[in-house]
Design a protein around this motif. Structure first.
Motif, PDB file in Angstrom:
ATOM      1  N   VAL A  59       0.833  -1.204   0.000  1.00  0.00           N
ATOM      2  CA  VAL A  59       0.000   0.000   0.000  1.00  0.00           C
ATOM      3  C   VAL A  59       0.866   1.251   0.000  1.00  0.00           C
ATOM      4  O   VAL A  59       0.536   2.256  -0.650  1.00  0.00           O
ATOM      5  N   MET A  60       2.001   1.228   0.701  1.00  0.00           N
ATOM      6  CA  MET A  60       2.902   2.384   0.680  1.00  0.00           C
ATOM      7  C   MET A  60       3.431   2.635  -0.731  1.00  0.00           C
ATOM      8  O   MET A  60       3.437   3.777  -1.217  1.00  0.00           O
ATOM      9  N   VAL A  61       3.900   1.570  -1.395  1.00  0.00           N
ATOM     10  CA  VAL A  61       4.478   1.709  -2.730  1.00  0.00           C
ATOM     11  C   VAL A  61       3.435   2.226  -3.715  1.00  0.00           C
ATOM     12  O   VAL A  61       3.682   3.189  -4.469  1.00  0.00           O
ATOM     13  N   LEU A  62       2.260   1.625  -3.737  1.00  0.00           N
ATOM     14  CA  LEU A  62       1.242   2.000  -4.715  1.00  0.00           C
ATOM     15  C   LEU A  62       0.633   3.373  -4.426  1.00  0.00           C
ATOM     16  O   LEU A  62       0.407   4.160  -5.353  1.00  0.00           O
ATOM     17  N   GLN A  63       0.390   3.679  -3.156  1.00  0.00           N
ATOM     18  CA  GLN A  63      -0.208   4.979  -2.828  1.00  0.00           C
ATOM     19  C   GLN A  63       0.783   6.116  -3.077  1.00  0.00           C
ATOM     20  O   GLN A  63       0.400   7.186  -3.564  1.00  0.00           O
ATOM     21  N   GLU A  64       2.061   5.901  -2.753  1.00  0.00           N
ATOM     22  CA  GLU A  64       3.066   6.940  -3.034  1.00  0.00           C
ATOM     23  C   GLU A  64       3.186   7.160  -4.536  1.00  0.00           C
ATOM     24  O   GLU A  64       3.337   8.290  -5.014  1.00  0.00           O
ATOM     25  N   MET A  65       3.114   6.069  -5.282  1.00  0.00           N
ATOM     26  CA  MET A  65       3.246   6.152  -6.728  1.00  0.00           C
ATOM     27  C   MET A  65       2.118   6.983  -7.342  1.00  0.00           C
ATOM     28  O   MET A  65       2.338   7.878  -8.167  1.00  0.00           O
ATOM     29  N   VAL A  66       0.894   6.710  -6.907  1.00  0.00           N
ATOM     30  CA  VAL A  66      -0.243   7.423  -7.488  1.00  0.00           C
ATOM     31  C   VAL A  66      -0.288   8.873  -7.007  1.00  0.00           C
ATOM     32  O   VAL A  66      -0.670   9.780  -7.773  1.00  0.00           O
ATOM     33  N   ALA A  67       0.153   9.132  -5.776  1.00  0.00           N
ATOM     34  CA  ALA A  67       0.212  10.511  -5.291  1.00  0.00           C
ATOM     35  C   ALA A  67       1.275  11.299  -6.055  1.00  0.00           C
ATOM     36  O   ALA A  67       1.061  12.464  -6.422  1.00  0.00           O
ATOM     37  N   ARG A  68       2.413  10.672  -6.330  1.00  0.00           N
ATOM     38  CA  ARG A  68       3.483  11.322  -7.095  1.00  0.00           C
ATOM     39  C   ARG A  68       3.032  11.595  -8.526  1.00  0.00           C
ATOM     40  O   ARG A  68       3.357  12.630  -9.119  1.00  0.00           O
ATOM     41  N   LEU A  69       2.263  10.672  -9.073  1.00  0.00           N
ATOM     42  CA  LEU A  69       1.738  10.828 -10.429  1.00  0.00           C
ATOM     43  C   LEU A  69       0.843  12.066 -10.536  1.00  0.00           C
ATOM     44  O   LEU A  69       0.975  12.885 -11.456  1.00  0.00           O
ATOM     45  N   SER A  70      -0.054  12.226  -9.567  1.00  0.00           N
ATOM     46  CA  SER A  70      -0.955  13.380  -9.580  1.00  0.00           C
ATOM     47  C   SER A  70      -0.216  14.668  -9.218  1.00  0.00           C
ATOM     48  O   SER A  70      -0.539  15.749  -9.728  1.00  0.00           O
ATOM     49  N   LEU A  71       0.768  14.555  -8.324  1.00  0.00           N
ATOM     50  CA  LEU A  71       1.569  15.722  -7.956  1.00  0.00           C
ATOM     51  C   LEU A  71       2.280  16.292  -9.184  1.00  0.00           C
ATOM     52  O   LEU A  71       2.347  17.513  -9.370  1.00  0.00           O
ATOM     53  N   ALA A  72       2.795  15.404 -10.031  1.00  0.00           N
ATOM     54  CA  ALA A  72       3.580  15.833 -11.192  1.00  0.00           C
ATOM     55  C   ALA A  72       2.713  16.292 -12.365  1.00  0.00           C
ATOM     56  O   ALA A  72       3.119  17.169 -13.134  1.00  0.00           O
ATOM     57  N   THR A  73       1.520  15.707 -12.514  1.00  0.00           N
ATOM     58  CA  THR A  73       0.697  16.002 -13.695  1.00  0.00           C
ATOM     59  C   THR A  73      -0.446  16.971 -13.430  1.00  0.00           C
ATOM     60  O   THR A  73      -0.946  17.599 -14.361  1.00  0.00           O
TER      61      THR A  73
END
Length: 416
Positions: A59-73
């Motif tokens: 959950v840490m890996v996937l949630q950080e990934m999706v948060a970073r995705l939205s942060l960048a885009t």
């Protein structure tokens, strides 16, 4: 990786916690409590690696990934899937989330049934499920569910602290706890339970809620400044949620597993589950547990309905206003259809575990889409793309979820 802001202090980040707290509050629900208690009762400490170590890392890996995705885009996950992959991917995501959330809500209604059945003589668990559904649906229609949500989360928090205190009070076998956390092992007959332990923590709809939360906080307007906060907001609440999950499983293993071994104890109702709190609360354990289980069930149901509505409207470029007709139609569907399915429930505990298992089987769909987007050239810029460690962990998470899902299907068909 992005340059981190030097301006954030620990106190400042604690005051800004938001989307990550939403994720943690959503996965500490009926499913987490029930599956962890069943696993601890039947298997002792041996499945802690699945419910705590593996699930929390995933959950840490996937949630950080999706948060970073939205942060960048600056776009939510639903919007990104539609705009960058295509309509076909949006349809798959919508079907997975809407269907998964519907089943998930059936599990939460089973929790309402467990917690309130027999509370008032003559009022059945079925009627309680209908009353609860009607109340939270009305609050969603009016947009006035915030107070209810805060009250329920307070009750869930109190119950979580009780399990934490109880974990130390019952003096568990700490070497066995440590071994259970780091040693992956399970029997084929436990496949459904293991998948449920993962599915109740790595909740697919949380991926969409988290990305929307980052956008609503407007962190994407200055991604380098908010990058450190985003990670802190993701990792700290989820880690604390993992500690709570561990406490539930450890207490069940210490208190109920010996009874399972000596007397054949099986978890079939809230009364057996409440026995895990008796060392700490005594005669008040059953009443307190029923209140906590009810709060845990109801806290997740509005979020499941809302997240499905967000994914649907974002994917098909419709209004995301809570009072728009498409939005209301979707959350009404995810609110009322589960009640119809839940009317035939005969084994509430098994239903809750099944609902979490379905979540675990649907997880790879969203996870694969996220991995593709975060690595797509030109999508987020080199500084926000996955490194090899994150890609490896994400790939392992996806492959393990696929493996467990296939094994569960084959086992159900009697082929393994």
């Amino acid at each position: 990786m992005a340059q981190e802001s030097k301006s954030w202090t620990i106190g400042g980040m604690l005051r800004q916690l938001g989307p990550g707290m939403l994720v943690t509050g959503a996965f500490i629900g009926t499913g987490t409590i029930t599956t962890s208690i069943v696993a601890g009762t039947n298997n002792g400490y041996t499945l802690l690696w699945a419910s705590v170590t593996l699930a929390i890392i995933m959950v840490m890996v996937l949630q950080e990934m999706v948060a970073r995705l939205s942060l960048a885009t600056g776009l939510s996950l639903g919007q990104l899937i539609r705009d960058k992959i295509g309509l076909w991917a949006s349809i798959i995501a919508v079907l997975a989330i809407t269907g998964g959330n519907t089943i998930y809500s059936v599990g939460n209604l089973a929790g309402v049934n467990l917690s309130l059945d027999g509370l008032i003589p003559g009022v059945s668990g079925t009627l309680w499920m209908a009353i609860v559904t009607l109340l939270y649906w009305i609050l969603l229609m009016l947009g006035r569910y915030a107070l209810l949500e805060k009250t329920i989360m307070l009750l869930v928090g109190v119950m979580s602290l009780t399990f934490l205190f109880n974990m130390f009070y019952v003096t568990p076998d700490y070497p066995a706890v440590f071994k259970g956390l780091i040693t992956p092992r399970f029997a084929l007959s436990d496949t459904m339970l293991v998948l449920g332990l993962i599915g109740t923590t790595v909740v697919p709809y949380n991926l969409y809620l988290h990305s929307s939360g980052v956008i609503e906080r407007q962190w994407h307007r200055n991604p380098q400044h908010y990058f450190r906060l985003m990670r802190f907001d993701t990792f700290v609440p989820i880690f604390l949620g993992g500690i709570v999950t561990m406490s539930v499983g450890v207490v069940a293993a210490a208190v109920l597993h010996p009874l399972h071994e000596s007397q054949g104890l099986e978890i079939t109702s809230a009364r057996e589950m409440a026995m895990s709190l008796e060392p700490f609360l005594g005669p008040a354990a059953y009443t307190f547990f029923r209140i906590g289980l009810f709060a845990a069930a109801v806290s997740c149901m509005p979020m499941a309905a809302l997240s499905a509505a967000y994914v649907f409207t974002q994917s098909f470029k419709l209004s995301t206003d809570l009072k728009s007709t498409p939005f209301r139609l979707v959350f009404s569907f995810v609110a009322w259809v589960p009640l119809l399915l839940a009317l035939s429930i005969e084994r509430p505990v098994w239903t809750i575990i099944l609902a979490q298992t379905v979540n675990g089987m649907l997880l790879p769909i969203s996870a694969v889409l996220i991995l593709y987007l975060i690595n797509k050239k030109g999508m987020v810029g080199e500084q926000y793309r996955n490194g090899w460690i994150t890609n490896t962990l994400g790939g392992i998470a996806v492959l393990f979820a696929i493996y467990m899902g296939i094994t569960n299907i084959l086992s159900s068909l009697g082929l393994v």
